[in-house]
Design an enzyme around this catalytic site. Sequence first.
Site, mmCIF file in Angstrom:
data_model
loop_
_atom_site.group_PDB
_atom_site.id
_atom_site.type_symbol
_atom_site.label_atom_id
_atom_site.label_comp_id
_atom_site.label_asym_id
_atom_site.label_seq_id
_atom_site.Cartn_x
_atom_site.Cartn_y
_atom_site.Cartn_z
ATOM 1 N N HIS A 120 0.842 -1.198 0.000
ATOM 2 C CA HIS A 120 0.000 0.000 0.000
ATOM 3 C C HIS A 120 0.880 1.252 0.000
ATOM 4 O O HIS A 120 2.104 1.149 0.022
ATOM 5 C CB HIS A 120 -1.002 -0.003 1.159
ATOM 6 C CG HIS A 120 -0.399 0.059 2.530
ATOM 7 N ND1 HIS A 120 0.431 -0.919 3.034
ATOM 8 C CD2 HIS A 120 -0.514 0.987 3.520
ATOM 9 C CE1 HIS A 120 0.783 -0.602 4.272
ATOM 10 N NE2 HIS A 120 0.234 0.557 4.587
ATOM 11 N N HIS A 152 1.354 3.866 2.091
ATOM 12 C CA HIS A 152 1.809 4.621 3.271
ATOM 13 C C HIS A 152 3.330 4.813 3.280
ATOM 14 O O HIS A 152 4.092 3.899 2.951
ATOM 15 C CB HIS A 152 1.350 3.939 4.560
ATOM 16 C CG HIS A 152 -0.091 4.192 4.874
ATOM 17 N ND1 HIS A 152 -0.839 3.409 5.713
ATOM 18 C CD2 HIS A 152 -0.933 5.178 4.432
ATOM 19 C CE1 HIS A 152 -2.067 3.896 5.792
ATOM 20 N NE2 HIS A 152 -2.155 4.955 5.012
ATOM 21 N N ASP A 160 5.626 4.883 5.482
ATOM 22 C CA ASP A 160 6.531 4.001 6.235
ATOM 23 C C ASP A 160 6.762 2.677 5.517
ATOM 24 O O ASP A 160 7.627 1.906 5.921
ATOM 25 C CB ASP A 160 6.017 3.769 7.669
ATOM 26 C CG ASP A 160 4.662 3.106 7.726
ATOM 27 O OD1 ASP A 160 3.796 3.439 6.892
ATOM 28 O OD2 ASP A 160 4.456 2.238 8.601
ATOM 29 N N HIS A 161 6.017 2.392 4.451
ATOM 30 C CA HIS A 161 6.215 1.147 3.685
ATOM 31 C C HIS A 161 6.990 1.370 2.386
ATOM 32 O O HIS A 161 7.432 0.416 1.756
ATOM 33 C CB HIS A 161 4.865 0.479 3.382
ATOM 34 C CG HIS A 161 4.227 -0.082 4.612
ATOM 35 N ND1 HIS A 161 4.176 -1.429 4.872
ATOM 36 C CD2 HIS A 161 3.675 0.534 5.676
ATOM 37 C CE1 HIS A 161 3.592 -1.614 6.055
ATOM 38 N NE2 HIS A 161 3.276 -0.444 6.551
ATOM 39 N N HIS A 219 -7.548 -1.223 5.376
ATOM 40 C CA HIS A 219 -6.534 -0.297 5.921
ATOM 41 C C HIS A 219 -6.405 0.911 4.984
ATOM 42 O O HIS A 219 -6.453 2.055 5.409
ATOM 43 C CB HIS A 219 -5.218 -1.038 6.065
ATOM 44 C CG HIS A 219 -4.088 -0.205 6.558
ATOM 45 N ND1 HIS A 219 -4.062 0.332 7.817
ATOM 46 C CD2 HIS A 219 -2.935 0.185 5.951
ATOM 47 C CE1 HIS A 219 -2.938 1.027 7.969
ATOM 48 N NE2 HIS A 219 -2.247 0.953 6.854
ATOM 49 N N ASP A 251 -0.252 -4.033 6.023
ATOM 50 C CA ASP A 251 -0.958 -3.579 7.232
ATOM 51 C C ASP A 251 -2.401 -4.074 7.242
ATOM 52 O O ASP A 251 -3.283 -3.447 7.840
ATOM 53 C CB ASP A 251 -0.937 -2.047 7.317
ATOM 54 C CG ASP A 251 0.437 -1.519 7.691
ATOM 55 O OD1 ASP A 251 1.349 -2.338 7.917
ATOM 56 O OD2 ASP A 251 0.601 -0.289 7.744
ATOM 57 N N HIS A 276 4.355 -5.020 10.347
ATOM 58 C CA HIS A 276 4.827 -4.344 11.573
ATOM 59 C C HIS A 276 4.990 -5.337 12.713
ATOM 60 O O HIS A 276 4.238 -6.312 12.810
ATOM 61 C CB HIS A 276 3.817 -3.274 12.040
ATOM 62 C CG HIS A 276 3.816 -2.027 11.226
ATOM 63 N ND1 HIS A 276 4.697 -0.999 11.457
ATOM 64 C CD2 HIS A 276 3.025 -1.645 10.199
ATOM 65 C CE1 HIS A 276 4.442 -0.012 10.593
ATOM 66 N NE2 HIS A 276 3.433 -0.382 9.817
HETATM 67 ZN ZN LIG Z 1 -0.177 1.501 6.529
#
Ligand SMILES: [Zn+2]
Length: 257
Positions: A54, A56, A58-59, A113, A130, A169
């Site tokens: 996805h 985001h 942080d990914h 998500h 996530d 995570h």
């Molecule tokens: Zn995420």
Amino acid sequence: MQIVSIPCSFDNYSYLIICEETGAAAIIDPAEYYPVSQAIERLGVRLQAVYCTHHHADHIGGLEDLRDEFPGLPVYGHESDKRRIPGMNSLLTDGSNIHVGDIAGQVLHTPGHTTGSLCYLLEDALFTGDTLFGSGCGRLFEGSPKQMYEALNKRIKSLPAETKVYFGHEYTVHNLKFAAFVEPENQAVGKRLAQIIALREKGQPTTPSTLQIEGHTNPFLRCAEKNIIDSVAAKCIGEALDPLSIFTALRRLRDSF
Ligand SMILES: [Zn+2]
């Protein structure tokens, strides 16, 4: 198939998938450049593609530098994330087939998500980003509870129990504490929590899990279990008790846990 879990940033995981026959490799979720690039170099593999679960930040934190290091790198994601993942040039939809060398895989579109969230199934390994965590699931940032409920309880739960789950995570300890809060009589939860705390004390990752373990210890996959229903009924007075309502109440409880 060899899978290397790469801890990144604070608590993210990137995964390096290697086809041992051909030396071809792919990264799932390039969370951070340096540890990912180090793993590729250390193992001497040929990076052929990046697969994003996805959009985001942080990914995909290492994506820009990876694209600089490997010009022309194919970057895959859900077609709806084309403008949200920088440099994404290969569009996927539900059911798309993917390949890492001789390893064949399939794409599951699992919104919840985010609207474009994907899971990648490569042989017996499911990369869930996530969407599904160890004993938990992602927050509902863009999708509806119904979408996430169906992604987890219809799509993912229908895969074989021995499927390995590689999540995005390291949230497993806190998730298991929540699982124990909503289902204190579940002995599998208590046992897993003790195992996972011991692993974390040694600095070991809790990924991968299996769908069998998740089926016994993940409240978000247990919305029709009597203990969970009774617990939600006691904690959320007046809540409807069908599985989707239970899921929705569990997610709400977890948001403030
Ligand atoms: Zn995420």
